[in-house]
Scaffold this motif. Structure first.
Motif, mmCIF file in Angstrom:
data_model
loop_
_atom_site.group_PDB
_atom_site.id
_atom_site.type_symbol
_atom_site.label_atom_id
_atom_site.label_comp_id
_atom_site.label_asym_id
_atom_site.label_seq_id
_atom_site.Cartn_x
_atom_site.Cartn_y
_atom_site.Cartn_z
ATOM 1 N N UNK A 35 14.220 0.324 3.156
ATOM 2 C CA UNK A 35 15.107 0.668 2.046
ATOM 3 C C UNK A 35 14.563 1.936 1.393
ATOM 4 N N UNK A 36 15.110 3.085 1.786
ATOM 5 C CA UNK A 36 14.624 4.353 1.258
ATOM 6 C C UNK A 36 14.989 4.559 -0.208
ATOM 7 N N UNK A 37 16.058 3.912 -0.648
ATOM 8 C CA UNK A 37 16.482 4.081 -2.037
ATOM 9 C C UNK A 37 15.959 2.975 -2.950
ATOM 10 N N UNK A 38 15.019 2.185 -2.456
ATOM 11 C CA UNK A 38 14.399 1.139 -3.260
ATOM 12 C C UNK A 38 13.583 1.782 -4.384
ATOM 13 N N UNK A 39 13.741 1.269 -5.590
ATOM 14 C CA UNK A 39 12.980 1.777 -6.735
ATOM 15 C C UNK A 39 11.538 1.296 -6.653
ATOM 16 N N UNK A 40 10.620 2.200 -6.936
ATOM 17 C CA UNK A 40 9.193 1.874 -6.969
ATOM 18 C C UNK A 40 8.577 2.473 -8.225
ATOM 19 N N UNK A 41 7.579 1.802 -8.727
ATOM 20 C CA UNK A 41 6.847 2.275 -9.911
ATOM 21 C C UNK A 41 5.575 2.956 -9.433
ATOM 22 N N UNK A 42 5.407 4.217 -9.770
ATOM 23 C CA UNK A 42 4.245 4.978 -9.317
ATOM 24 C C UNK A 42 3.304 5.246 -10.487
ATOM 25 N N UNK A 43 2.006 5.272 -10.171
ATOM 26 C CA UNK A 43 1.023 5.668 -11.180
ATOM 27 C C UNK A 43 0.693 7.141 -10.982
ATOM 28 N N UNK A 44 -0.132 7.703 -11.823
ATOM 29 C CA UNK A 44 -0.354 9.148 -11.795
ATOM 30 C C UNK A 44 -1.294 9.627 -10.699
ATOM 31 N N UNK A 45 -2.136 8.741 -10.176
ATOM 32 C CA UNK A 45 -3.121 9.182 -9.200
ATOM 33 C C UNK A 45 -3.432 8.069 -8.210
ATOM 34 N N UNK A 46 -3.571 8.459 -6.946
ATOM 35 C CA UNK A 46 -3.915 7.516 -5.882
ATOM 36 C C UNK A 46 -5.112 8.075 -5.128
ATOM 37 N N UNK A 47 -5.983 7.182 -4.678
ATOM 38 C CA UNK A 47 -7.205 7.622 -4.019
ATOM 39 C C UNK A 47 -6.978 8.073 -2.583
ATOM 40 N N UNK A 48 -5.825 7.700 -1.989
ATOM 41 C CA UNK A 48 -5.565 8.094 -0.605
ATOM 42 C C UNK A 48 -4.083 7.941 -0.287
ATOM 43 N N UNK A 49 -3.688 8.516 0.846
ATOM 44 C CA UNK A 49 -2.304 8.337 1.304
ATOM 45 C C UNK A 49 -2.045 6.873 1.646
ATOM 46 N N UNK A 50 -3.072 6.175 2.086
ATOM 47 C CA UNK A 50 -2.966 4.744 2.398
ATOM 48 C C UNK A 50 -2.526 3.966 1.160
ATOM 49 N N UNK A 51 -3.118 4.294 0.034
ATOM 50 C CA UNK A 51 -2.782 3.614 -1.217
ATOM 51 C C UNK A 51 -1.334 3.906 -1.643
ATOM 52 N N UNK A 52 -0.886 5.146 -1.463
ATOM 53 C CA UNK A 52 0.497 5.513 -1.787
ATOM 54 C C UNK A 52 1.464 4.748 -0.889
ATOM 55 N N UNK A 53 1.199 4.738 0.415
ATOM 56 C CA UNK A 53 2.089 4.060 1.360
ATOM 57 C C UNK A 53 2.136 2.561 1.095
ATOM 58 N N UNK A 54 1.003 1.978 0.778
ATOM 59 C CA UNK A 54 0.942 0.552 0.456
ATOM 60 C C UNK A 54 1.837 0.252 -0.748
#
Length: 108
Positions: free
Chosen positions: A64-83
């Motif tokens: 679901x590409x249009x699924x809403x997600x809540x993001x924080x300001x900083x992630x330690x890695x791309x793995x954390x963003x994808x998760x």
């Protein structure tokens, strides 16, 4: 064997060891900055592609590409963003350098 030749060999070996162990940590130390708040999976993927040079290939229709997600300001890695963006979705991903392949989650 003279001292100069021996020192050169030790220095070469030391540099090789440093490269082998330092480079992988340097690559994983990339911190990804995001605009905090609500967005969509699609926008996060586009951001990773534009700002960080990632290539993201999606080979599944279950995402679901249009699924809403809540993001924080900083992630330690791309793995954390994808998760974070794929949480609760029936997908899996594989990271190879700056390439990400997203597929349907295997039923195994």
């Amino acid at each position: 064997m003279n001292i100069k030749s021996s020192a050169k060999g030790v220095l070469t070996a030391l540099m090789t060891v440093l490269l082998v162990f330092a480079l992988p940590q340097q690559a994983s130390a990339l911190q990804i900055k995001m605009q905090p708040g609500r967005t969509t999976v699609r926008k996060v993927i586009e951001y990773l592609q534009k700002e960080y040079g990632y290539s993201v290939v999606i080979r599944t229709e279950t995402i679901e590409l249009d699924k809403a997600v809540e993001m924080k300001s900083s992630y330690s890695s791309e793995e954390e963003v994808l998760k974070a963006i794929f949480a609760g979705q029936p997908v899996q991903y594989k990271i190879d350098g700056k390439s990400v392949l997203v597929t349907a989650k295997s039923s195994a």
